[in-house]
Each structure stands twice: as structure tokens, then as C-alpha cells.
Write a protein that holds these residues in place. Sequence first.
Motif: not given
Lengths: 321, 321
Positions: A6, A8, A25, A28-33, A87, A119, A122-123
Amino acid sequence: MPLAEFDLIREFFSHSAADRDDVVLGVGDDCALLQPPVGMELAVTSDTLVEGVHFAVDADPEALGHKSLAVNLSDLAAMGAEPAWVSLALTLPSSNYDWLQAFSRGFISLAKEHGVALIGGDTTSGPLSISVTAHGFVRPGTALRRSGANVGDQIYITGTLGDAALALLARQGSYTIESGVAQLEQRLDRPQPRLAVGLALGQIATAAIDISDGLLSDLGHICASSGVGARVLLERIPTSAQVRSYLQQGGEWGTVVAAGDDYELCLTIPPGRGSLLRDIKADLDCDLVQVGEVVSGSGVTCIDSEGRTVSDLGLGYQHFR
Amino acid sequence: MPLAEFDLIREFFSHSAADRDDVVLGVGDDCALLQPPVGMELAVTSDTLVEGVHFAVDADPEALGHKSLAVNLSDLAAMGAEPAWVSLALTLPSSNYDWLQAFSRGFISLAKEHGVALIGGDTTSGPLSISVTAHGFVRPGTALRRSGANVGDQIYITGTLGDAALALLARQGSYTIESGVAQLEQRLDRPQPRLAVGLALGQIATAAIDISDGLLSDLGHICASSGVGARVLLERIPTSAQVRSYLQQGGEWGTVVAAGDDYELCLTIPPGRGSLLRDIKADLDCDLVQVGEVVSGSGVTCIDSEGRTVSDLGLGYQHFR
């Protein structure tokens, strides 16, 4: 310096590569908006680079950051799309702080140059691999598909071909470049996506593709999708002084037309659009040279300076062969 | 049966997982072309699964196809988004026809179930890894962010927790499940993204996240993003009969709240919306249970049946630890 996942993500992903009003958005959230522009189509492409396959184990991380984004922007360029969002899914054997800092520097610098916002992503831990998904906009009906070439269209290429392949031969020790090594290495490590060309030719070209696997292979895709053939005059193919010197010393044409990693564009343009094309060419930041024409039939035929058909030039890079 | 890369892509990627009118151009060109709906925001998420990290070397390819898509749809669910398009970047050590057929069967079956179109991707050779990018739509202002939780909100969880972790313990030989093994293995191998819940609660919940790294870790993200704390009553956490039996035999609560791979949703809902919630719950295909409440402060506090604070439950799965 080991970091938790996290941290990272927060450290390297959370500063957006470019501020854009259409990113509601970011990381940092579940999805970008995101807010797509009204009346435009969305162009989406994904490309993965894998250690030991697309780049060497000791590859410069900053160049890798650049290239992993560049190859995706090159696909947007080949579609005539304007880049917007990207992404990044990064798989790393360990969390090497210096490596990540250099990688993100290369990635974000190119993103900023083209106004692209990072946007999300995943790491994960695992063998080094970089998977990028890029999003761009294109006006409905103007996208440069592979399937639009017609018999009689002229075939154009941006920039020069073979530089990246020659730089790789030199790096592997099987060829010595006498001068301008750094310039050729830039072509291999930091390809420049031809976004301006793709955007400028959206209304003029009938088909386009980016040359990632070699001209023969990629022009072959245009032929297959369009149901046509192509005649290419090898002598017309634009090359750098280093590649011309390599060919004069008996180097193989396959290095120029079949080895790939050029990230130039190959486009087909009807001959009647010559004057429109001349006006546009004056404003482009790279050369655009006619190398052949679209013919009836199928497949790509290469012709040498004496008018003979040349075969056995290779088929471009293919995984799993 | 070795296949060239282009054949691979054609065979397994080119039949779109669902026909959608908003896919202008699918697999097979430099980019996909999509028509986003006017007036909606686009939600985008990427998740990668790596062999040896997220799944075992001998993992069932059909389940892997399902799961690699499910974990991405779960992120859309956690945002309250309606799924639409997905792209798949597949890195494979070799082109094993049977493996690919089973993988694509699992992937496409779940995609069809949720009306998701496969719009493109990339196939490269290298260590087995699956990177998916999923796109969905959400009405502006209704996305379920991590940052919206307020003190006093009630914390809800869908389904049951700990099943996947217990199935993994059993598969690794460190626990014996007495009955219902297949059911628990389904929970590990074929998680069901809670898309209907996310969509139904978009107007009611203040925050949401999907539980991929364990409740403590993921609810911790809501707390950090919202600037609040959380109190969770362990006894209220919904569990299957198998997990209850495991706990009764002295099994660790960490398996339930910190091991992850649940892909349930954790949501925060203001207490005043109880009657709205009751109406919605009746229509959901899974349970939705209150497990605690949002409090001032920071971090997640777990309380046992005797009212004592329990610590040392683990922090969820983290790469690079």
C-alpha cells in the motif's frame, strides 16, 4: 528498502502524471472515476512488457518506464486517438526503491509530455512484468482502422526503420556501430509515439498500424484486415545513416523490415489526397515517406533496386514460435 | 499444440464475451473503440493475478479464468458501478491449447453472466500472469468511495467471511474440512462479485470496499480515507458452518478477518436509512449483516463476545512483506 504494497502504491502511483479535469477520482480507491467527453469514442489498448522477453534483465528502469507507456501511446497514435488516461499494473520481484523511483520518473515524464493522467493500477510481487492500459478519444468515424486500405492507396511510413533492431544487435555484441550509438539506443529504449501524425492524418489516411513487430508483419495485418496486398520498394524505406552503413556492409534487410520495435506508423493514403498531405507534412515533427502501394491480392511483396521480388526477409517477432 | 501469437489472440480473444451495442470495434485492431453512455462516469480498475503469488502452479485454468475476471468485477461492485467492458493481458510460458480453452471458458462464462464484453488484450510469453482492466458506468455523484464514512454509520458485510481462507488451509493440508469441502473451494476458486449489492446500495451507503486482503485491512482503508475509526464485533461477523466449526475447534479469528480472498463487500450505512435498507435487502441475492459501527478516532478495533478488545489478528495479505 522493503515497502508494504500500500505504501508502494501510495508513493509511486498517487501523484497523477498530469492534472486533467476529466479525472473525477484518481489513484487510491477501488476504481478510478472518469468523465469521457460527450460525442467522442473511447479508444482502449493494453500492452505488456515482460523481463527476458521484451527487455533485458539489467534494463535501465527509467527507459523501461518510458517504453512501457510509449508502446501503448503508439497504439493510440495508430488509431488516430488523442491520449487521455493510463493505468499501470506492475509486477515486481521485490520492492526496490531506487528502481521504482527511476521507473516512475521515465513513465511520468512521458505521460506529462502528452498530457496523460495516471488513473490507477496494481502492484503485485512476482517476475518483473509491466502491463499498461491506455485510453484516448477519437471523433466518431475518424479512427484509423487496419481494415480501410484500398487498392491504389499509397503506403507511407513515419521516421526511419531498423534503428532499434540495429541498436539491439550492437548491445548483444553481434554488430559494431561506428558512430551515433547513443542516438540509436534512444530509438530502442525511448521510442517516441507518433501521436501528432496519427491525429493529423485521421481524416486523410484510410488505414494505419504501428510498427512493433516489423513492417512486413504489421503491414501484413493491414493487408489481411483490408483484403488487399502491398508492394514495398525496399530502397524507398527511410533509414538512418547507421542502418544504411549496416546494409552497405552486407547487413540483412530483415533487420529493417522484420525485426520490429520501431514504433513508427505505417499508413495508407489515397493518391488523390496528395495536396492535403503536403500541407500536413510541413507541420509534422517527423518525415513521412511513401514506400509502396496497395495492390490487389494478398500479403506484402518486397521489391529490390533491380525490380526483383525479395523473399526470406523474416516474419517479425512472434512469441511462442 | 504451439500456435503463433496472432492465432492465439484470434482464437481466444476475438469472440466477444457479450455483444454490446456500445462496442464500436472489438478485438483485432490497435485499439478497441467504445461509445460511453452520455451523462455517466466511467469506472476503471486493474488487477493482476500472478502464478505462485495469487494462485498455485497447478491451479485449474477454468477457475482461474473466472477468478481473474471476478476480482476486477468485485472492484466495480465496490464502486457501485455497472460492468461493461474488459480487456485481458495474458502472459503465458507456452501456448497450451487445452489450458487456454479452459481459461477462456471460465473467463467468458462469467463475462456473459454480467453482460460484459471482452474488448481486447495482449498475449505475451513469460511467467504465467493475468492482468485484467475492467470498465463500468456509474451515475455522477453516486459512486461508493472509500472516503465517505461518517461517525455513527453502521458497518455491513455481504455473504460470509473466511471461507476462501479455510479452503486454502485445507488445500495446503493444514486443516481438514469435515463436510462441504466443494462449497468452500468454490468460494476460493470462483468468487461471485457482489455487483447487484453495489448497484442497489449506491444511493444508501456512504462508503464501500471489496474485501480482498481481509476485513481488517480493507475496512482499515475506509477508516484511513474517511478519517474515522471502526468498531467490529467479531461474533456478528457472518460465517459459514464450516468456519464456525473451525473456530469452535480453536481456529484463529485471523483466518476470518485478516486472510482475505473473500470478495465480499464491506459498506457503511447511516442508521437513519434502515427502512430503505430493509426494502433493498429483501431483493438481494445474498445476506447483508451489520457487524459494527463507525466511531471517531482511527483504525479498526475488534471486540470479542465478552466485550474485550482483541489484537494480533493479522493485517491482511501484503505483497513484499
